[in-house]
Design a protein around this motif. Structure first.
Motif, PDB file in Angstrom:
ATOM      1  N   GLU A 166       0.833  -1.207   0.000  1.00 38.04           N
ATOM      2  CA  GLU A 166       0.000   0.000   0.000  1.00 38.04           C
ATOM      3  C   GLU A 166       0.866   1.255   0.000  1.00 38.04           C
TER       4      GLU A 166
ATOM      5  N   GLY B  44      -4.580   5.468   0.802  1.00 38.89           N
ATOM      6  CA  GLY B  44      -4.410   4.135   1.368  1.00 38.89           C
ATOM      7  C   GLY B  44      -5.396   3.847   2.475  1.00 38.89           C
TER       8      GLY B  44
ATOM      9  N   ILE C  82      -6.248   0.370  -1.645  1.00 39.81           N
ATOM     10  CA  ILE C  82      -6.332   1.740  -2.117  1.00 39.81           C
ATOM     11  C   ILE C  82      -7.798   2.107  -2.293  1.00 39.81           C
TER      12      ILE C  82
END
Length: 487
Positions: A414, A430, A444
């Motif tokens: 991420e 994120g 995401i």
């Protein structure tokens, strides 16, 4: 305090060996009297002047500096009002004390930046502001300005605004409530702040969704309320995971933030039953409940159980944060304590945004905008999900709202993807930052309403490349079952 550059003209103090430089910048936007007062304060702070030192007369100082006596008189009056100097009859003007050493410079207020202007912002929470009909927008503001200024505060909100909200809730959210049951707010977060401070006590326990809306979490904690994160899955918040002794449960059942799922009917019934048995309040954040594309907007918890639900709504996602307007529909006991809190603190939601919404509704512009908004966001979502699924990248969440979620295998993936997005000119969001505790899911969250459609279309290839390279579609970290299933 830094002094503007200019020609220094010394002035003498009480002692013959003391020369005090004062620089006045005549091209500066700062008034000369303010510059002079600042310079004299600085002289006292750095030791050039001390308590008991005699200052020149306003006439003598004006002559030395080449300014009018009005300038020196205004500077002396300011310092006298602040208590730094005092006049003695027949003797002159003297320094009485010095400002504290190390006084900070006055600086302009700079707000923290949430984004970088050069990046394409695909984060959560951005409305489709560019879709507002500008002619209707201007007409609403002009009409709102025709109303006479208020002479008394409307703590509950303008009556006409509350009536418009009641009509809106009936038409678009299926909630049949009278205008008298509606409280105007400054938005959902502002309403959470009021609930936390008005009806909860220091140390009370509130359950929140995990992951969830962190501004609400911070609002509760700022009021001294303890927060208990409760996991969500594909059917929303899990009632069976609620800790004992909670005073309130904060949730977003129509479109869970940020995972995008909906709370099932069975869960809704179970949650209501637990609230009644445990005598706690359900705080329903319906931040974008009007934005559903597959079926009609889902019924509200407040329609199912008005006795235990405080329903919160906002114009920020369907129109613009410019209005600063939202609403609360809650049991009478709750609205009463909120109004008492407003009376005690002297706070109230601003009426200007309320008046604008009234005018938008009066001419039918609110309804037209909502229809256009649903079409636009539905098409954007279809464009985005089609590109992702064609690349075998799964998407989480219902066909609703203004964002979707793509799962990633780890927190590291991420972080790397968010950084890679910045390098390619895209600001991504994120999942980790949406957890109050240790993140158990990674991915995401892509917002698709705040940018132009062409910009979104142009970014699709980059998004697909970045997400595919980061291993999108693998299990959601250690808590892989905590989010909605991929669709």
């Amino acid at each position: 305090m830094a002094k503007p550059a200019g020609t220094a003209k010394p002035i003498g103090a009480a002692r013959a060996d003391t020369a005090l430089p004062v620089r006045l910048d005549r091209v500066s936007g700062v008034p000369l009297a303010v510059q002079l007062a600042d310079a004299l304060r600085d002289a006292a702070a750095n030791g050039h002047l001390r308590g008991g030192d005699r200052l020149p007369s306003t006439r003598a100082l004006a002559s030395r500096l080449g300014v009018s006596r009005t300038v020196t008189s205004a500077a002396y009056e300011q310092l006298h009002a602040e208590g730094w100097i005092a006049g003695r009859h027949g003797s002159g003007t003297y320094v009485t004390t010095s400002p504290p050493a190390g006084r900070p410079e006055r600086r302009a207020v700079v707000e923290p930046e949430d984004s970088t202007p050069d990046l394409l912002e695909l984060t959560l929470g951005q409305p489709w502001a560019e879709g507002l009909d500008r002619a209707a927008w201007r007409r609403a503001w002009r009409a709102a300005a025709d109303a006479p200024p208020l002479s008394t505060a409307q703590r509950a909100g303008l009556p006409e605004y509350r009536a418009v909200v009641a009509e809106h809730l009936l038409r678009h959210r299926g909630l049949d409530t009278g205008a008298d049951s509606v409280l105007a707010t400054g938005g959902t977060t502002a309403a959470v702040v009021e609930l936390a401070n008005a009806m909860l006590r220091h140390g009370d326990l509130v359950a929140v969704e995990e992951p969830g809306y962190q501004r609400a979490v911070h609002a509760f904690r700022s009021a001294g309320v303890r927060v208990a994160p409760v996991a969500v899955d594909g059917e929303g918040l899990r009632p069976d995971a609620l800790p004992p002794g909670v005073r309130a449960v904060y949730c977003s059942p129509a479109h869970q933030y940020p995972m995008g799922g909906r709370m099932s009917a069975a869960r809704r019934v179970e949650l209501v039953e637990r609230a009644r048995a445990g005598r706690f309040l359900l705080v329903e954040d319906d931040y974008d409940g009007e934005l559903r594309f597959d079926v009609a907007p889902l019924p509200l918890l407040a329609a199912l159980a008005p006795d235990v639900v405080a329903h919160l709504g906002t114009t920020s996602k369907i129109l613009t944060p410019t209005l600063g307007a939202g609403w609360m529909v809650a049991p009478p006991a709750v609205t009463s304590v909120v109004l008492e809190y407003r009376d005690r603190t002297g706070t109230r939601p601003a009426p200007a945004g309320q008046r604008v919404l009234v005018e938008l509704a009066r001419h039918g512009d609110l309804g037209r905008h909502l229809r256009k908004l649903r079409r636009e966001l539905s098409e954007r979502r279809t464009m985005l999900t089609s590109a992702l699924r064609a690349a075998r990248i799964p998407v989480l969440g219902d066909d609703a709202g203004a964002h979707l979620v793509v799962p990633l295998p780890s927190a590291g993936a991420e972080r790397e993807l968010v950084a890679a997005g910045r390098e390619r000119g895209i600001l991504l969001d994120g999942l980790c930052r949406h957890f109050a505790g240790e993140p158990t899911a990674h991915g995401i969250a892509i917002g698709y309403s705040g940018c132009g459609r062409k910009a979104l279309r142009d970014a699709l290839d980059v998004l697909v490349e970045l997400l595919g390279g980061a291993g999108a579609g693998t299990p959601l970290g250690a808590g892989g079952g905590s989010g909605p299933s991929a669709r």
